[in-house]
Design an enzyme around this catalytic site. Structure first.
Site: not given
Ligand code: GUN
Length: 293
Positions: A52, A96, A119
């Site tokens: 990211k 995350q 998100d």
């Molecule tokens: N963990 C698994 N998928 C995601 C996601 O799309 N965003 C975040 N923040 N954590 C995750």
């Protein structure tokens, strides 16, 4: 069979965002700025967050990565989030997941301002998405829609079967695909661990979204000829032949299912890169929204 190639589509999305970001900066506007919080040392989470942050740099976004100890208290984390909420330069915040057990995921999600919730996990973002109001869509389902759109996959009137009902993927994609817009207008069936006749239901599907997190679960005998297959699985399984010691497996037995499908996403290189592209889209939108008084 045609491959739904997430690497190609995510690159196209990121190229468009780079052009728009360069234009913003040429106009004297700020660059979009994403803050990412990574807690502890989960190997998969490290990889995702690194991707990211790298994507931000490629597009010309600013990013701030906060690495926090596994032992951080919930209160300390919430205070950090409030600082980021109040920081005018930060447009999007992501924490995350998963989080250490002593921290409430729900409290964390609800602390992030809806305007910075790139998100799309905040209950208000989800509610707005369900009601068809402008909202940040969760990145993985949004990425899937972007990919279906790119390849102009027909969705109207199709039977979409979603396997899995998580808040991150299964439930939101089931709602999005049922919407009265493209990609959407599907008749959607959501299957889960208590669905007794999963195979029969899958055999009726024109589109299958496999998002249950069980490696190579979906086999060829569960799939109708010509179905569209979207594989959301990314499980690490031990593999001594790999330098890392593990291989990434999707929820679909790719080779046998590919032979029957009209379109299929690979793993890796399918939904994964699209999740990141969608997050970048949301971050750009969060930044643009702040231009307006
Ligand atoms: N963990 C698994 N998928 C995601 C996601 O799309 N965003 C975040 N923040 N954590 C995750």
């Amino acid at each position: 069979m045609k491959l739904l190639d997430g690497k190609i589509v995510s690159q196209a999305v990121k190229d468009q965002l780079k052009t728009k970001t360069d234009a913003r900066i040429a106009e004297g506007k700020k660059a979009p700025h994403l803050a990412a919080i990574l807690i502890g040392n989960n190997g998969a989470s490290e990889t995702y967050v690194a991707s990211k942050v790298k994507s931000c740099a490629e597009i010309g976004f600013k990013s701030t990565l906060l690495r926090l100890e596994e032992t951080i208290t919930e209160q300390e984390l919430l205070s950090k989030l409030n600082e980021l909420n109040e920081d005018a330069d930060i447009d999007g915040i992501l924490v995350q997941l998963p989080l250490p057990k002593h921290i409430s995921e729900q409290k964390v999600i609800e602390t992030i301002y809806v305007s910075k919730d790139v998100d799309g996990f905040h209950p208000e973002s989800v509610g707005r998405m369900v009601q068809g109001l402008p909202a940040f869509y969760p990145a993985t389902p949004y990425g899937i829609l972007l990919m279906l759109e790119h390849y102009q996959v027909e969705t109207k009137g199709k039977h979409a079967v979603v396997i899995g009902r998580s808040n991150i993927v299964g439930r939101p994609i089931s709602i999005m695909l049922s919407k009265n817009e493209y990609p959407g207008n599907c008749t959607v069936t959501v299957c889960h661990s208590h669905t007794p006749n999963l195979k029969e239901i899958c055999l009726q599907a024109d589109i299958i979204i496999a998002a249950l997190g069980r490696p190579e679960f979906l086999k060829a005998d569960m799939v109708k000829e010509g179905a569209v297959i979207v594989d959301v699985g990314i499980t690490r399984v031990e593999d001594a032949s790999k330098k890392s010691g593990f291989a990434i497996k999707g929820d679909v037995a790719f080779d046998e299912v590919a032979a029957k499908s009209s379109f299929i996403t690979p793993v890796p290189g399918g939904v994964g890169p699209m999740t990141i592209a969608a997050l970048m889209m949301n971050t750009f939108k969060a930044c643009e929204a702040k231009d307006r008084p």
